[in-house]
Motif scaffolding. Structure first.
Motif, PDB file in Angstrom:
ATOM      1  N   UNK A 234       5.952   1.193  -6.626  1.00  0.00           N
ATOM      2  CA  UNK A 234       5.254   2.282  -5.932  1.00  0.00           C
ATOM      3  C   UNK A 234       6.142   3.516  -5.820  1.00  0.00           C
ATOM      4  N   UNK A 235       7.425   3.322  -5.528  1.00  0.00           N
ATOM      5  CA  UNK A 235       8.347   4.464  -5.474  1.00  0.00           C
ATOM      6  C   UNK A 235       8.413   5.168  -6.831  1.00  0.00           C
ATOM      7  N   UNK A 236       8.534   4.386  -7.902  1.00  0.00           N
ATOM      8  CA  UNK A 236       8.618   4.958  -9.243  1.00  0.00           C
ATOM      9  C   UNK A 236       7.308   5.650  -9.635  1.00  0.00           C
ATOM     10  N   UNK A 237       6.180   5.058  -9.261  1.00  0.00           N
ATOM     11  CA  UNK A 237       4.880   5.670  -9.580  1.00  0.00           C
ATOM     12  C   UNK A 237       4.715   6.981  -8.823  1.00  0.00           C
ATOM     13  N   UNK A 238       5.167   7.017  -7.586  1.00  0.00           N
ATOM     14  CA  UNK A 238       5.101   8.249  -6.808  1.00  0.00           C
ATOM     15  C   UNK A 238       5.871   9.367  -7.519  1.00  0.00           C
ATOM     16  N   UNK A 239       7.062   9.060  -8.003  1.00  0.00           N
ATOM     17  CA  UNK A 239       7.849  10.047  -8.746  1.00  0.00           C
ATOM     18  C   UNK A 239       7.151  10.427 -10.053  1.00  0.00           C
ATOM     19  N   UNK A 240       6.572   9.441 -10.713  1.00  0.00           N
ATOM     20  CA  UNK A 240       5.903   9.682 -11.995  1.00  0.00           C
ATOM     21  C   UNK A 240       4.728  10.638 -11.831  1.00  0.00           C
ATOM     22  N   UNK A 241       3.887  10.431 -10.835  1.00  0.00           N
ATOM     23  CA  UNK A 241       2.715  11.302 -10.671  1.00  0.00           C
ATOM     24  C   UNK A 241       3.104  12.663 -10.125  1.00  0.00           C
ATOM     25  N   UNK A 242       4.211  12.752  -9.387  1.00  0.00           N
ATOM     26  CA  UNK A 242       4.636  14.063  -8.877  1.00  0.00           C
ATOM     27  C   UNK A 242       5.284  14.896  -9.972  1.00  0.00           C
ATOM     28  N   UNK A 243       5.764  14.249 -11.044  1.00  0.00           N
ATOM     29  CA  UNK A 243       6.372  14.967 -12.166  1.00  0.00           C
ATOM     30  C   UNK A 243       5.362  15.304 -13.251  1.00  0.00           C
ATOM     31  N   UNK A 244       4.114  14.886 -13.058  1.00  0.00           N
ATOM     32  CA  UNK A 244       3.072  15.147 -14.055  1.00  0.00           C
ATOM     33  C   UNK A 244       2.904  16.657 -14.238  1.00  0.00           C
ATOM     34  N   UNK A 245       2.713  17.119 -15.489  1.00  0.00           N
ATOM     35  CA  UNK A 245       2.509  18.538 -15.714  1.00  0.00           C
ATOM     36  C   UNK A 245       1.271  19.081 -14.995  1.00  0.00           C
TER      37      UNK A 245
ATOM     38  N   UNK B  52      -8.249  12.453   1.346  1.00  0.00           N
ATOM     39  CA  UNK B  52      -8.394  13.909   1.499  1.00  0.00           C
ATOM     40  C   UNK B  52      -7.247  14.634   0.794  1.00  0.00           C
ATOM     41  N   UNK B  53      -7.484  15.875   0.481  1.00  0.00           N
ATOM     42  CA  UNK B  53      -6.465  16.754  -0.104  1.00  0.00           C
ATOM     43  C   UNK B  53      -5.939  16.273  -1.453  1.00  0.00           C
ATOM     44  N   UNK B  54      -6.792  15.639  -2.247  1.00  0.00           N
ATOM     45  CA  UNK B  54      -6.402  15.237  -3.594  1.00  0.00           C
ATOM     46  C   UNK B  54      -5.366  14.131  -3.649  1.00  0.00           C
ATOM     47  N   UNK B  55      -5.313  13.302  -2.614  1.00  0.00           N
ATOM     48  CA  UNK B  55      -4.355  12.197  -2.575  1.00  0.00           C
ATOM     49  C   UNK B  55      -5.060  10.882  -2.905  1.00  0.00           C
ATOM     50  N   UNK B  56      -4.263   9.840  -3.135  1.00  0.00           N
ATOM     51  CA  UNK B  56      -4.798   8.526  -3.487  1.00  0.00           C
ATOM     52  C   UNK B  56      -4.057   7.438  -2.739  1.00  0.00           C
ATOM     53  N   UNK B  57      -4.805   6.474  -2.225  1.00  0.00           N
ATOM     54  CA  UNK B  57      -4.206   5.259  -1.665  1.00  0.00           C
ATOM     55  C   UNK B  57      -4.258   4.188  -2.758  1.00  0.00           C
TER      56      UNK B  57
ATOM     57  N   UNK C 251       0.847  -1.190   0.000  1.00  0.00           N
ATOM     58  CA  UNK C 251       0.000   0.000   0.000  1.00  0.00           C
ATOM     59  C   UNK C 251       0.880   1.237   0.000  1.00  0.00           C
ATOM     60  N   UNK C 252       0.486   2.231  -0.780  1.00  0.00           N
ATOM     61  CA  UNK C 252       1.196   3.504  -0.799  1.00  0.00           C
ATOM     62  C   UNK C 252       0.172   4.624  -0.939  1.00  0.00           C
ATOM     63  N   UNK C 253       0.400   5.725  -0.221  1.00  0.00           N
ATOM     64  CA  UNK C 253      -0.422   6.924  -0.361  1.00  0.00           C
ATOM     65  C   UNK C 253       0.337   7.888  -1.261  1.00  0.00           C
ATOM     66  N   UNK C 254      -0.318   8.309  -2.352  1.00  0.00           N
ATOM     67  CA  UNK C 254       0.325   9.138  -3.373  1.00  0.00           C
ATOM     68  C   UNK C 254      -0.237  10.552  -3.360  1.00  0.00           C
ATOM     69  N   UNK C 255       0.625  11.516  -3.657  1.00  0.00           N
ATOM     70  CA  UNK C 255       0.234  12.928  -3.685  1.00  0.00           C
ATOM     71  C   UNK C 255      -0.350  13.307  -5.032  1.00  0.00           C
ATOM     72  N   UNK C 256      -1.430  12.636  -5.409  1.00  0.00           N
ATOM     73  CA  UNK C 256      -2.122  12.905  -6.669  1.00  0.00           C
ATOM     74  C   UNK C 256      -3.509  12.288  -6.574  1.00  0.00           C
TER      75      UNK C 256
END
Length: 170
Positions: free
Chosen positions: A151-162, A116-121, A25-30
């Motif tokens: 999950x680490x790579x996906x976290x970086x991928x979504x944080x680099x999204x335009x 909350x706050x536009x995040x995703x589990x 499980x990972x909580x992502x900032x997107x």
């Protein structure tokens, strides 16, 4: 008529022998739609995903995929699972077999839940079943490590999204 060998094995072995599950499980900032996009962009997995290095095919129930995984510390493996569930942007699942069904089966899923706050589990899980599951401890450990690096790579991928902010007015 005698009982099939698998059925006899199932009545004598405990469930831990016949089925194992790994979950990460990972909580992502997107928001879910921004996580869903790279997760389901089959052509681009090789550009960002160190675990699922190839995903070809149509993400529709009943369709076969061509998937290659590279578990950390393990040998790359290819398989052709069948898509069993697609519900954008909430759930993607498939079922694969080693050899024939019942020998070593893997039911893989990605489940996205808005926070909350536009995040995703994101919960990535694989349930392994079949006659050879008891021999798979090393593979399962490496697969679990693969989930983590993905999950680490996906976290970086979504944080680099335009599109770094959730869409307004939706």
């Amino acid at each position: 008529a005698s009982d099939p060998p698998i059925r006899v094995l199932g009545t004598r072995a405990n469930k831990a022998t016949l089925m194992r599950q790994i979950t990460a499980t990972v909580d992502l900032d997107a928001p879910p739609d921004r996580v869903w996009a790279p997760l389901t962009d089959t052509a681009k997995h090789s550009t960002w995903n160190p675990f699922i290095t190839k995903m070809d095919g149509t993400l529709a129930v009943g369709q076969k995929l061509d998937i290659r995984i590279a578990p950390p510390g393990g040998k790359p493996m290819s398989f052709d699972p069948t898509v069993t569930h697609v519900q954008p942007p909430q759930r993607l699942a498939w079922l694969g077999h080693l050899g024939f069904p019942g020998l070593f089966d893997g039911a893989h899923s990605f489940t996205l839940t808005p926070l909350a706050n536009g995040r995703t589990r994101l919960v990535q899980a694989e349930k392994f079943s079949g006659a050879l599951v008891w021999t798979s401890r090393g593979l399962l450990t490496k697969t679990a490590a693969g989930f983590e690096v993905m999950h680490d790579a996906l976290s970086k991928q979504v944080s680099q999204s335009p599109d770094t902010q959730p869409a307004q007015g939706k």
